[in-house]
Design a protein around this motif. Sequence first.
Motif, PDB file in Angstrom:
ATOM      1  N   ARG A  20       0.828  -1.214   0.000  1.00 42.53           N
ATOM      2  CA  ARG A  20       0.000   0.000   0.000  1.00 42.53           C
ATOM      3  C   ARG A  20       0.859   1.261   0.000  1.00 42.53           C
ATOM      4  N   ALA A  21       2.013   1.210   0.670  1.00 45.24           N
ATOM      5  CA  ALA A  21       2.924   2.354   0.647  1.00 45.24           C
ATOM      6  C   ALA A  21       3.476   2.555  -0.764  1.00 45.24           C
ATOM      7  N   SER A  22       3.799   1.464  -1.451  1.00 44.48           N
ATOM      8  CA  SER A  22       4.309   1.561  -2.819  1.00 44.48           C
ATOM      9  C   SER A  22       3.242   2.081  -3.772  1.00 44.48           C
ATOM     10  N   ARG A  27       1.993   5.567  -7.710  1.00 45.28           N
ATOM     11  CA  ARG A  27       0.660   5.284  -8.244  1.00 45.28           C
ATOM     12  C   ARG A  27       0.607   4.972  -9.750  1.00 45.28           C
ATOM     13  N   ASP A  28       1.051   5.894 -10.571  1.00 46.82           N
ATOM     14  CA  ASP A  28       0.883   5.733 -12.019  1.00 46.82           C
ATOM     15  C   ASP A  28       2.135   5.226 -12.723  1.00 46.82           C
ATOM     16  N   ARG A  29       3.104   4.808 -11.930  1.00 46.48           N
ATOM     17  CA  ARG A  29       4.306   4.202 -12.505  1.00 46.48           C
ATOM     18  C   ARG A  29       3.990   2.758 -12.887  1.00 46.48           C
ATOM     19  N   ILE A  30       4.681   2.238 -13.897  1.00 46.33           N
ATOM     20  CA  ILE A  30       4.433   0.863 -14.347  1.00 46.33           C
ATOM     21  C   ILE A  30       5.093  -0.128 -13.395  1.00 46.33           C
ATOM     22  N   LEU A  31       4.304  -1.059 -12.874  1.00 43.44           N
ATOM     23  CA  LEU A  31       4.823  -2.102 -11.995  1.00 43.44           C
ATOM     24  C   LEU A  31       5.089  -3.386 -12.772  1.00 43.44           C
ATOM     25  N   PHE A  32       4.147  -3.785 -13.641  1.00 45.12           N
ATOM     26  CA  PHE A  32       4.305  -5.039 -14.389  1.00 45.12           C
ATOM     27  C   PHE A  32       4.135  -4.820 -15.884  1.00 45.12           C
ATOM     28  N   ARG A  33       4.918  -5.587 -16.645  1.00 46.56           N
ATOM     29  CA  ARG A  33       4.754  -5.660 -18.098  1.00 46.56           C
ATOM     30  C   ARG A  33       4.643  -7.127 -18.474  1.00 46.56           C
ATOM     31  N   GLY A 227      12.844 -10.874  -7.020  1.00 43.54           N
ATOM     32  CA  GLY A 227      12.456 -10.500  -8.380  1.00 43.54           C
ATOM     33  C   GLY A 227      11.048  -9.945  -8.528  1.00 43.54           C
ATOM     34  N   PHE A 228      10.253  -9.992  -7.452  1.00 41.06           N
ATOM     35  CA  PHE A 228       8.895  -9.446  -7.495  1.00 41.06           C
ATOM     36  C   PHE A 228       8.676  -8.434  -6.361  1.00 41.06           C
ATOM     37  N   LEU A 229       8.842  -8.867  -5.122  1.00 40.56           N
ATOM     38  CA  LEU A 229       8.575  -7.979  -3.995  1.00 40.56           C
ATOM     39  C   LEU A 229       9.610  -6.854  -3.887  1.00 40.56           C
ATOM     40  N   CYS A 230      10.866  -7.149  -4.170  1.00 43.45           N
ATOM     41  CA  CYS A 230      11.916  -6.129  -4.084  1.00 43.45           C
ATOM     42  C   CYS A 230      11.697  -4.988  -5.088  1.00 43.45           C
ATOM     43  N   MET A 232       8.874  -4.047  -6.413  1.00 46.18           N
ATOM     44  CA  MET A 232       7.672  -3.340  -5.956  1.00 46.18           C
ATOM     45  C   MET A 232       8.000  -2.428  -4.785  1.00 46.18           C
ATOM     46  N   TYR A 233       8.843  -2.896  -3.896  1.00 45.71           N
ATOM     47  CA  TYR A 233       9.272  -2.137  -2.724  1.00 45.71           C
ATOM     48  C   TYR A 233      10.035  -0.875  -3.123  1.00 45.71           C
ATOM     49  N   ARG A 234      10.802  -0.952  -4.226  1.00 45.53           N
ATOM     50  CA  ARG A 234      11.654   0.154  -4.640  1.00 45.53           C
ATOM     51  C   ARG A 234      11.085   1.003  -5.777  1.00 45.53           C
ATOM     52  N   GLY A 235       9.870   0.719  -6.222  1.00 44.81           N
ATOM     53  CA  GLY A 235       9.269   1.523  -7.288  1.00 44.81           C
ATOM     54  C   GLY A 235       9.737   1.160  -8.673  1.00 44.81           C
ATOM     55  N   ALA A 236      10.296  -0.035  -8.829  1.00 43.14           N
ATOM     56  CA  ALA A 236      10.815  -0.486 -10.123  1.00 43.14           C
ATOM     57  C   ALA A 236       9.728  -1.229 -10.912  1.00 43.14           C
ATOM     58  N   THR A 237      10.116  -1.766 -12.066  1.00 45.79           N
ATOM     59  CA  THR A 237       9.189  -2.478 -12.950  1.00 45.79           C
ATOM     60  C   THR A 237       9.614  -3.933 -13.090  1.00 45.79           C
ATOM     61  N   VAL A 238       8.629  -4.838 -13.116  1.00 44.24           N
ATOM     62  CA  VAL A 238       8.873  -6.265 -13.339  1.00 44.24           C
ATOM     63  C   VAL A 238       8.331  -6.639 -14.709  1.00 44.24           C
ATOM     64  N   ILE A 239       9.185  -7.256 -15.520  1.00 38.72           N
ATOM     65  CA  ILE A 239       8.780  -7.707 -16.857  1.00 38.72           C
ATOM     66  C   ILE A 239       8.786  -9.229 -16.862  1.00 38.72           C
ATOM     67  N   PHE A 240       7.671  -9.839 -17.205  1.00 38.41           N
ATOM     68  CA  PHE A 240       7.599 -11.298 -17.235  1.00 38.41           C
ATOM     69  C   PHE A 240       8.150 -11.817 -18.554  1.00 38.41           C
ATOM     70  N   ALA A 241       9.246 -12.579 -18.488  1.00 37.47           N
ATOM     71  CA  ALA A 241       9.809 -13.196 -19.692  1.00 37.47           C
ATOM     72  C   ALA A 241       8.882 -14.323 -20.144  1.00 37.47           C
ATOM     73  N   GLU A 242       8.913 -14.619 -21.427  1.00 39.75           N
ATOM     74  CA  GLU A 242       8.051 -15.687 -21.947  1.00 39.75           C
ATOM     75  C   GLU A 242       8.607 -17.071 -21.646  1.00 39.75           C
ATOM     76  N   GLY A 243       9.800 -17.131 -21.097  1.00 37.00           N
ATOM     77  CA  GLY A 243      10.430 -18.401 -20.759  1.00 37.00           C
ATOM     78  C   GLY A 243      11.922 -18.314 -20.986  1.00 37.00           C
ATOM     79  N   VAL A 244      12.654 -19.315 -20.440  1.00 36.80           N
ATOM     80  CA  VAL A 244      14.112 -19.313 -20.547  1.00 36.80           C
ATOM     81  C   VAL A 244      14.553 -19.303 -22.005  1.00 36.80           C
ATOM     82  N   ARG A 245      13.823 -20.005 -22.867  1.00 37.97           N
ATOM     83  CA  ARG A 245      14.214 -20.078 -24.281  1.00 37.97           C
ATOM     84  C   ARG A 245      14.107 -18.731 -24.991  1.00 37.97           C
TER      85      ARG A 245
END
Length: 571
Positions: A20-22, A27-33, A227-230, A232-245
């Motif tokens: 909630r603090a994050s 607010r309008d920053r991108i968290l996930f892609r 890779g997810f909570l950290c 979010m805690y720092r205001g960064a963005t997480v991008i989900f890769a489609e897989g190792v390949r």
Amino acid sequence: MKTQKNYSSEVYPDLRHLYRASVEQYRDRILFRQKGDGEYRDVTYRKFGEDVDALGTELCARGLMGAHVMLVGENCYAWVTSYLCVACGVGVIVPADKDASPEQLARIAEQADVTAVICSSASLEKLSLLPAGIGRILFDELPTLIELGNDRILTGDRTYLDAEIDEDELRVLIFTSGITGDPKGVMLSHKNICFGLAEICKMIKITGNDRFLSVLPLHHTYECTFGFLCPMYRGATVIFAEGVRHIAQSMRETQPTVFLSVPLLVETLYEKLWEAFEKRGEAKKVRRLIALSNIPQDDASRTALKRRMLSKVLRIFGGNLRMIITAGYAADPEVLKGYRDLGIHVLHGYALTECTPLAALNRDNAFRDASAGLSLPNTLLDIYDVQPDGTGEIRFKGKNLMLGYYKEEALTEKVIRGGWFYTGDLGYIDKNGFLYITGRKKNVIVGAGGRNVYPEELEGLLVRAPFVDEALVVGYPNEETHSYDVVAVIYPSLHEMEETYGKNFAKSQLDFEMKRSIADLNSRLEPHKRITGYVLRREPFAKNSSRKIIRAGVAEAAYDDYLATKKKQKK
């Protein structure tokens, strides 16, 4: 030992306060892609916070408050939303490996007292052995549930929003990967996770400008926390890769600045990179540019110069990658140095699920490539029962230490004594406070002269030898010497053999190369560590989802082959 300066980080009492603090701050920053139908879709911090609250509200209304909920599926927005909403007011979240067998998932569900499962459509079939009474909620259903939950909030339902969270109670239950035996349920609290997050961020600078590429499975505490909570805690963005390949493509498309990895993946990417340089005739030029860019003495100038001079090389990683964080078994120090020569910092850590997830980490401004890092600022690392060679069992104490093993009181009391967690890993700490891991206590082989041999050390050397793809080192009793033979179980590099001898290479040629590689290694080892024999495998070793070899059963399976080989050698 030099005292290191920490980056500023706030410790939140629980994950609800944290997210909630994050949301309020970013607010309008991108968290996930996340990529879907060929294009990336963005989710803001505000949207994520609203979805977590709405989904939690609906799940409570459906009778799941206090329930143990299993979570199975690929890294995606549905996964992170489900994880956080259950952990922050619904009940206990039980993340499980989507690649586990139906039998393994059924066993975890039974051990963890699971009453509901949230899963992807692809994972649904694997849940066929779970009792019919355990409810299934598909990721595809979550948008509808979120909509219903929003309606409930608008009509005044605050069951979830005001649910009490005890920072010390069980909220996350994670089953270890079980590379040496049956998995155990590690009980984690909000305090464990929030404290661990703050400690990590004291050691490595993470900012709102960072973009994390999520590659490793989120059901592991390492990827989930770091890779997810950290981010979010720092205001960064997480991008989900489609897989190792698809890592290379994901990097080019999203230009990440950070990603988490395991040593095997880091080493494989590095090896392929230089293979490509050699094939294109660019290796000599790249080495020359590296030498020139290493001239500046201070880190900032050297990094800036590398960004300019090696920009074409860095574009392979998207152009902005600045840091890779890896944990687990020892990474090749030469590979870590090689990445740094290219302008990418690789930091290694000591990760244990029980420590949510780190007990040690190399700092971004204080590191040793061969080590597992320094202790976290407000935790303790110690070596117990130190042997003549300076090694002993690694033990840990800190607020990120687990509550214990679920329904395993005797086992918990065995590993946590006097507030110390006895890890079962062996190692030593140098005069500067850096931890070096030599192996697992249960894997130690008593070699010639009664001296200890650490299989992991030899395995790390073996896989760097020519014609060796994978290797485990085991000990077999030798009645003549009253000690153990040190034996390498090897899956050879068939690719290298074919390149050298052709596709129809002879078994005698393979044996010749194995003996030569082992003889070369033995010439550099102390006598008691020398490998006395080897067994060849026809198939790669079984591995868990972190790409770690599953040791259980390997020695037993190779024993008959070893005896036959030994008998043949005597003749």
